[in-house]
Design an enzyme around this catalytic site. Structure first.
Site, mmCIF file in Angstrom:
data_model
loop_
_atom_site.group_PDB
_atom_site.id
_atom_site.type_symbol
_atom_site.label_atom_id
_atom_site.label_comp_id
_atom_site.label_asym_id
_atom_site.label_seq_id
_atom_site.Cartn_x
_atom_site.Cartn_y
_atom_site.Cartn_z
ATOM 1 N N ASP A 136 0.816 -1.211 0.000
ATOM 2 C CA ASP A 136 0.000 0.000 0.000
ATOM 3 C C ASP A 136 0.851 1.264 0.000
ATOM 4 O O ASP A 136 0.367 2.346 -0.330
ATOM 5 C CB ASP A 136 -0.937 -0.009 1.214
ATOM 6 C CG ASP A 136 -2.040 1.023 1.072
ATOM 7 O OD1 ASP A 136 -2.653 1.086 -0.012
ATOM 8 O OD2 ASP A 136 -2.286 1.782 2.030
ATOM 9 N N ASN A 144 -9.166 5.564 -0.332
ATOM 10 C CA ASN A 144 -9.149 6.873 -0.982
ATOM 11 C C ASN A 144 -7.793 7.200 -1.591
ATOM 12 O O ASN A 144 -7.678 8.104 -2.423
ATOM 13 C CB ASN A 144 -9.508 7.967 0.028
ATOM 14 C CG ASN A 144 -10.952 7.895 0.468
ATOM 15 O OD1 ASN A 144 -11.241 7.704 1.640
ATOM 16 N ND2 ASN A 144 -11.876 8.035 -0.472
ATOM 17 N N ARG A 145 -6.791 6.436 -1.174
ATOM 18 C CA ARG A 145 -5.457 6.651 -1.727
ATOM 19 C C ARG A 145 -5.448 6.396 -3.239
ATOM 20 O O ARG A 145 -4.600 6.916 -3.956
ATOM 21 C CB ARG A 145 -4.461 5.720 -1.021
ATOM 22 C CG ARG A 145 -3.021 6.101 -1.207
ATOM 23 C CD ARG A 145 -2.116 5.243 -0.330
ATOM 24 N NE ARG A 145 -1.927 5.853 0.972
ATOM 25 C CZ ARG A 145 -1.788 5.185 2.094
ATOM 26 N NH1 ARG A 145 -1.854 3.877 2.090
ATOM 27 N NH2 ARG A 145 -1.602 5.805 3.235
ATOM 28 N N ALA A 146 -6.410 5.606 -3.726
ATOM 29 C CA ALA A 146 -6.477 5.306 -5.163
ATOM 30 C C ALA A 146 -6.692 6.585 -5.972
ATOM 31 O O ALA A 146 -5.955 6.869 -6.928
ATOM 32 C CB ALA A 146 -7.599 4.310 -5.430
#
Length: 636
Positions: free
Chosen positions: A203, A284-286
């Site tokens: 991640d 939300n990092r996407a």
């Protein structure tokens, strides 16, 4: 010296193909906040060459000239404690220009070398405590490269992740407390055959690229020619591509200047959000990473506005490794939706209608597409197990093997694990505790400059996670076909593989079927291979239980010859029957001897007994293994 080093590295612009990987590396060079790049691929595909070649095209940065931490002289928020104190006093900080560096993190690195430790030489010479910077200091505002990142020691990985998440490295060592920025571009490479990457580390990589060798003969021929030319005369070869390298550096510099001015339209933002939702990505990092990448791509192309093509390229880099809900779920073949009008503008109402159609079309299948029969089988078996009231060893519902604690070992004079104490040295010195050695010398009434003698030397005592081997013994004989026992057994085995993945244990698979048990998978961290073999195990024939236990003993002995600290856990999934003797003796006598050997060798045996309720003809040898081998038994 710098120019000479550059010529010894294969030029970035000379690498044939691998355009997606090149783009990902250039993006993080333009905007390090993207979060790094992971290059996944088979051995010999040029992953390490790509990363090291990046050093040739990285631009210069301004640093505090007399600081070891590459502090930013223009930004007090990117200064170490020492530089910040000088800045607060109004001192004029000396400025120098240095190239961004690619710093290698070796797999054998110790925690002291990673985060920093006491400057022993200064302590011995002056009697003062001072800090010796570590690799995180060298990598600040540069690139930290980890080859075979999936093999990195857990303790080192955890410390690295803490620094990467916070952007700061805090050092607490023998009375010294110091903090410095650790804002580096994390680049890793790995061969998936050697094991998967921990989700926590995966991640941290903003972008992920599959690197594979080209299947075009012309490209492969060109690769051979260029490598041969480079090896024959590296300096001349570098000069041949020097102008291209300079153009790439200038391109990165201009893109960094343009980046703050790059914008993205609301239409493209909406398109991205809908795509992420339809693909079932929860983090939300996407979106955040994709937008940063799209802007970097736009800046590299000299544009102030992100185009649909930029966004699509960014999605291909930032989303695939975030599509999994479970460790072994295969990611779908992600293809971002396109509006009818392929141009950047003029999306409006056509755009919205297209999205609604895409939603209806994908709502039922987006989460399932590309997952593969293996995952579907896993879920179907998982659904069946609760209905038969499968229980853990403690009586709770079965969710895979869970250890109450990680197995740890105490190591002396070996640089692995968490330091907990120190002892006088005996024999060869491999993990000296310099600070406490110096303290011992001081206690012997020595004054600076201190000269260490052998009687003063102390070595560290550390606590380390013991390497573990999980061996699955799967009974697939004819009796396991009764009442769907083999389906249940395979479901349990697959869950155990998932638990082993989480624990980062090596896995092996022994199958008992026919006249002799067979080692289907030798010890490995390629968990996909184990799952695929479990899926393909046939059913039928007799039950060579003695042979399976004997193979377990042989496997454990082989692994302990490589590393005597290996802890072996065996998981026998069987109905307890046995019909084939191994040494021509009575089967019961063989089982008793083998059970004694397992206990003597310290092999932890866990049995999942699929012999359910009701009348079960034939002898079950599970009670013997439970009593003599001290096995834990879970009744399915």
């Amino acid at each position: 010296m710098e120019a000479r080093e550059k010529r010894l590295i294969f030029p970035f612009s000379a690498i044939v193909g691998q355009e997606k990987a090149k783009l990902a590396l250039l993006c993080v060079a333009v905007n390090p906040l993207i979060g790094g790049v992971l290059l996944k691929g088979d051995k010999g595909t040029g992953k390490s060459t790509l990363v090291r070649a990046l050093a040739n095209v990285l631009p210069e940065i301004e640093v505090v000239a007399d600081c070891s931490f590459n502090c930013n002289p223009m930004n007090p928020l990117e200064m170490c404690d020492s530089c910040y104190e000088r800045y607060e006093r109004g001192e004029s900080l000396p400025i120098a220009k240095r190239r961004m560096r690619v710093v290698d993190l070796p797999l054998s690195v110790t925690i002291d070398r990673l985060v920093g430790t006491i400057d022993v030489e200064r302590f011995l010479r002056e009697g003062k405590k001072a800090l010796q910077p570590g690799i995180l200091a060298e990598a600040n505002r540069g690139v930290l490269y980890i080859d075979e990142v999936n093999l990195l020691d857990d303790y080192i990985a955890d410390s690295l992740l803490d620094a990467a998440a916070m952007g700061w490295n805090t050092i607490e060592r023998e009375g010294i407390s110091f903090r410095h920025p650790a804002r580096f571009i994390l680049v890793g490479s790995m061969n998936p055959e050697e094991g998967d990457l921990r989700p926590q580390i995966l991640d941290r990589f903003g972008l992920c690229v599959e690197v594979s060798a080209p299947m075009n003969p012309e490209e492969r021929i060109e690769i051979v020619k260029r490598v041969e030319e480079f090896h024959e005369d590296p300096i001349s070869f570098y000069k041949k591509f020097e102008s291209e390298e300079k153009k790439l550096t200038e391109k990165i510099v201009k893109a960094k200047e343009l980046l703050p001015k790059v914008e993205i339209s609301d239409d493209l933002l909406k398109l991205l959000a809908e795509t992420v939702i339809n693909l079932g990505i929860k983090t939300n990092r996407a979106e955040i990473t994709t937008i940063k990448t799209a802007k970097a791509i736009g800046a590299l192309n000299g544009r102030r506005r992100v185009s649909l093509e930029d966004l699509e390229k960014a999605m291909e880099l930032a989303l695939p490794h975030r599509l999994r809900d479970k460790p072994f779920q295969k990611p779908p073949q992600m293809k971002p939706p396109k509006p009818k009008d392929d141009k950047e503008h003029n999306h409006d109402h056509k755009h919205d209608h297209k999205h609604e159609h895409k939603k209806e079309e994908k709502s039922g299948s987006a989460r399932n597409q590309g997952i593969g029969s293996l995952e579907q089988n896993f879920r179907s078996i998982e659904a069946k197990i609760p209905r038969i009231e499968s229980k853990n060893f403690d009586g709770s519902e079965f969710t895979g093997y869970r250890s109450s604690r990680d197995v740890s070992i105490t190591v002396v004079n070996f640089p692995k694990g968490i330091p907990v104490s120190y002892v006088p040295s005996k024999g060869e010195i491999r993990d000296v505790d310099f600070y406490n050695s110096a303290i011992c010398a001081v206690l012997n009434d020595k004054k600076p400059p201190i000269k260490l003698e052998m009687k003063d030397i102390r070595v560290r005592v550390r606590k380390a996670k013991a390497p573990t081997l999980w061996v699955l013994l799967l009974d697939s004989s004819g009796s396991m076909a009764v009442k769907r026992r083999i389906s249940i057994a395979k479901g349990i085995a697959e869950k155990l593989v998932e638990s082993g993945y989480i624990k980062k244990s090596k896995m092996a698979l022994i199958v008992a079927k026919g006249n002799q048990a067979e080692i289907f998978v030798s010890p490995t961290k390629n968990y996909w291979e184990v799952l695929e073999k479990i899926e393909s195990v046939p059913t039928g024939g007799r039950t060579p239980l003695s042979s399976a236990l004997y193979n377990l003993l042989l496997l454990a002995n082989r692994e302990r010859m490589k590393d005597k600290s290996v802890k072996v856990r065996a998981f026998l999934i069987t109905d307890g029957k046995a019909s084939v003797p191994l040494f021509g003796k009575r089967i019961k006598d063989e089982i008793i001897e083998l059970a004694k050997a397992l206990r003597k060798k310290g092999i932890e045996l866990n049995i999942y007994d699929t012999n359910g309720k009701g009348i079960n003809p034939g002898i079950s040898y599970v009670p013997i293994l439970k009593d003599i081998a001290n096995a834990k038994v879970c009744k399915i």
